[in-house]
Design a protein around this motif. Structure first.
Motif, PDB file in Angstrom:
ATOM      1  N   VAL A   3      63.491  38.196  42.528  1.00 41.93           N
ATOM      2  CA  VAL A   3      63.394  37.900  43.950  1.00 41.93           C
ATOM      3  C   VAL A   3      62.020  37.361  44.294  1.00 41.93           C
ATOM      4  O   VAL A   3      61.875  36.384  45.016  1.00 41.93           O
ATOM      5  CB  VAL A   3      63.698  39.167  44.781  1.00 41.93           C
ATOM      6  CG1 VAL A   3      63.519  38.879  46.257  1.00 41.93           C
ATOM      7  CG2 VAL A   3      65.117  39.654  44.502  1.00 41.93           C
ATOM      8  N   VAL A   4      60.976  38.002  43.772  1.00 43.14           N
ATOM      9  CA  VAL A   4      59.617  37.593  44.082  1.00 43.14           C
ATOM     10  C   VAL A   4      59.350  36.181  43.607  1.00 43.14           C
ATOM     11  O   VAL A   4      58.834  35.344  44.330  1.00 43.14           O
ATOM     12  CB  VAL A   4      58.600  38.567  43.440  1.00 43.14           C
ATOM     13  CG1 VAL A   4      57.192  38.049  43.650  1.00 43.14           C
ATOM     14  CG2 VAL A   4      58.744  39.945  44.056  1.00 43.14           C
ATOM     15  N   LEU A   5      59.692  35.887  42.375  1.00 45.72           N
ATOM     16  CA  LEU A   5      59.405  34.568  41.830  1.00 45.72           C
ATOM     17  C   LEU A   5      60.209  33.482  42.514  1.00 45.72           C
ATOM     18  O   LEU A   5      59.784  32.336  42.583  1.00 45.72           O
ATOM     19  CB  LEU A   5      59.677  34.556  40.321  1.00 45.72           C
ATOM     20  CG  LEU A   5      58.711  35.393  39.497  1.00 45.72           C
ATOM     21  CD1 LEU A   5      59.103  35.345  38.024  1.00 45.72           C
ATOM     22  CD2 LEU A   5      57.274  34.911  39.653  1.00 45.72           C
ATOM     23  N   PHE A  46      52.036  42.201  47.766  1.00 44.83           N
ATOM     24  CA  PHE A  46      53.480  42.422  47.917  1.00 44.83           C
ATOM     25  C   PHE A  46      54.274  41.419  47.076  1.00 44.83           C
ATOM     26  O   PHE A  46      55.235  41.774  46.389  1.00 44.83           O
ATOM     27  CB  PHE A  46      53.857  42.298  49.397  1.00 44.83           C
ATOM     28  CG  PHE A  46      55.324  42.475  49.676  1.00 44.83           C
ATOM     29  CD1 PHE A  46      55.876  43.746  49.798  1.00 44.83           C
ATOM     30  CD2 PHE A  46      56.158  41.378  49.800  1.00 44.83           C
ATOM     31  CE1 PHE A  46      57.231  43.912  50.049  1.00 44.83           C
ATOM     32  CE2 PHE A  46      57.512  41.531  50.053  1.00 44.83           C
ATOM     33  CZ  PHE A  46      58.050  42.803  50.180  1.00 44.83           C
ATOM     34  N   LEU A  47      53.865  40.141  47.117  1.00 42.60           N
ATOM     35  CA  LEU A  47      54.577  39.106  46.374  1.00 42.60           C
ATOM     36  C   LEU A  47      54.448  39.284  44.870  1.00 42.60           C
ATOM     37  O   LEU A  47      55.329  38.883  44.106  1.00 42.60           O
ATOM     38  CB  LEU A  47      54.059  37.720  46.774  1.00 42.60           C
ATOM     39  CG  LEU A  47      54.434  37.263  48.190  1.00 42.60           C
ATOM     40  CD1 LEU A  47      53.690  35.985  48.548  1.00 42.60           C
ATOM     41  CD2 LEU A  47      55.924  37.047  48.299  1.00 42.60           C
ATOM     42  N   GLN A 242      51.472  38.726  36.580  1.00 42.71           N
ATOM     43  CA  GLN A 242      50.583  38.520  37.712  1.00 42.71           C
ATOM     44  C   GLN A 242      49.788  37.230  37.585  1.00 42.71           C
ATOM     45  O   GLN A 242      49.686  36.459  38.544  1.00 42.71           O
ATOM     46  CB  GLN A 242      49.613  39.696  37.860  1.00 42.71           C
ATOM     47  CG  GLN A 242      48.637  39.515  39.026  1.00 42.71           C
ATOM     48  CD  GLN A 242      47.767  40.733  39.243  1.00 42.71           C
ATOM     49  OE1 GLN A 242      48.011  41.782  38.677  1.00 42.71           O
ATOM     50  NE2 GLN A 242      46.748  40.600  40.068  1.00 42.71           N
ATOM     51  N   GLY A 243      49.227  36.961  36.411  1.00 47.43           N
ATOM     52  CA  GLY A 243      48.449  35.747  36.217  1.00 47.43           C
ATOM     53  C   GLY A 243      49.277  34.501  36.440  1.00 47.43           C
ATOM     54  O   GLY A 243      48.837  33.541  37.086  1.00 47.43           O
ATOM     55  N   VAL A 248      50.962  29.853  40.005  1.00 42.94           N
ATOM     56  CA  VAL A 248      51.945  29.154  40.826  1.00 42.94           C
ATOM     57  C   VAL A 248      51.509  29.145  42.290  1.00 42.94           C
ATOM     58  O   VAL A 248      51.720  28.156  43.012  1.00 42.94           O
ATOM     59  CB  VAL A 248      53.333  29.808  40.677  1.00 42.94           C
ATOM     60  CG1 VAL A 248      54.344  29.171  41.621  1.00 42.94           C
ATOM     61  CG2 VAL A 248      53.822  29.673  39.240  1.00 42.94           C
ATOM     62  N   ALA A 249      50.867  30.230  42.746  1.00 39.95           N
ATOM     63  CA  ALA A 249      50.382  30.294  44.123  1.00 39.95           C
ATOM     64  C   ALA A 249      49.348  29.212  44.382  1.00 39.95           C
ATOM     65  O   ALA A 249      49.379  28.531  45.414  1.00 39.95           O
ATOM     66  CB  ALA A 249      49.787  31.673  44.398  1.00 39.95           C
TER      67      ALA A 249
END
Length: 333
Positions: A3-5, A46-47, A242-243, A248-249
């Motif tokens: 969901v997050v990704l 959160f993301l 996380q990395g 991507v962010a």
């Protein structure tokens, strides 16, 4: 993390802000305390968290229904900030009306790219150490500031920026004009991925406020990140996600800035061994990053005869494989 990704490709300006700034009754003190107990303080935290795991923890609480509603609201707030879909005609009209070509400062490269960098696109320059990437970036900065009278923001991650070297790329002997050109170029040092995210988000806010106040004199035309790989590579180690999510962010923010503010963005990336025999190399940062830039260029330098060659690895409107010999100077990086 499915969901997050799935929403990470549309991370809005909420990233980095604290829950306390989100105006929604569900995001109350109880929900914030629950999230904080799991190391979640900002929307970015959160993301990066596994939503399914967080929901499982919520099930164990007496107010589980309200906590899970809070999780759903958080996802909704993020998705609400995403850009609406545009049809092909709207994209074409935006391209023709708002996106221009900017000279790279090198005639050969401009010819190869049919005019230079395209506003609204992220161009990645890949090359090994000492191939001339930094020189190319500074030449581009000088070109845009002089030929297009545009502002340039240079994000320096490795102490390689040199105002004196940039001034040498100017074509005018007029001291006053040179000063005007140099005043249009700003440099900021960025040493970690979190500072990069904060800088890009701050830039987005600044550009939006300038539009609202009709501040358009010498608008920002080019954003340079030299180098993006030096910030991302250190966070990709290990098996955690996380990395990769942070990478991507940053990619999303770059593409968002390019499109919404009609900026040409130039980032540099190093090369790594492609494996096998022959000493072949490939762009670093892997397959996930590969989809971020609209254009990928490979820069190679022959130290024997001081010639440099630039080739197209990927382009939205041109075939890959085309090459061009370009002008270089000494002290390549």
């Amino acid at each position: 993390m499915i969901v997050v990704l799935s929403i990470f490709h549309n991370i809005p300006s909420l990233v980095g802000c604290r829950f306390v700034r989100l105006e929604n009754p569900i995001i109350d003190a109880s929900f914030r305390y629950f999230c904080a107990s799991h190391g979640i303080v900002t929307v970015e935290d959160f993301l990066l968290h596994d939503v399914e795991v967080l929901a499982a923890f919520a099930d164990r609480q007496t107010n589980s229904d309200r906590l899970k509603e809070g999780i759903t609201v958080m996802l909704s707030l993020v998705e609400r900030q995403c850009r609406p879909w545009l049809n092909g005609m709207e994209l074409l009209e935006d391209l023709q009306r708002n996106k221009q070509n900017l000279s790279t400062g090198d005639r050969g490269t401009d010819s190869l790219l049919k005019g230079g960098f395209r506003e609204g696109q992220v161009t990645e320059l890949v090359g090994p150490s000492s191939s001339g990437k930094t020189q190319f970036c500074m030449q581009a900065a000088a070109s845009v500031a002089e030929k297009h009278a545009g502002r340039v923001l240079y994000l320096d991650t490795g102490n390689s920026f040199s105002a004196r070297r940039i001034a040498q790329f100017g074509s005018s002997s007029d001291t006053s004009l040179e000063q005007k050109v140099m005043s249009r170029i700003s440099c900021h040092t960025v040493y970690d991925i979190y500072t990069m995210l904060e800088t890009l988000q701050g830039l987005d806010v600044t550009l939006r406020s300038q539009v609202q106040t009709n501040v358009n004199e010498h608008r920002l035309r080019l954003l340079v990140v030299d180098s993006i790989s030096s910030l991302i590579t250190p966070i990709l180690g290990g098996s955690g996600s996380q990395g990769r999510a942070l990478m991507v962010a940053v990619g999303y923010m770059l593409k968002k800035l390019a499109h919404e503010h009609s900026i040409a963005i130039l980032v540099t990336n190093h090369t790594v061994s492609a494996g096998g025999e022959g000493g072949k190399t490939k762009p670093a940062l892997g397959e996930t990053w590969k989809s971020i830039p609209h254009v990928r260029l490979m820069l190679s330098h022959d130290h024997k005869n001081s010639n440099s060659t630039i080739s197209i690895l990927k382009h939205t409107s041109m075939p890959s494989g085309q090459t061009m010999r370009i002008t270089t100077r000494k002290d390549n990086r």
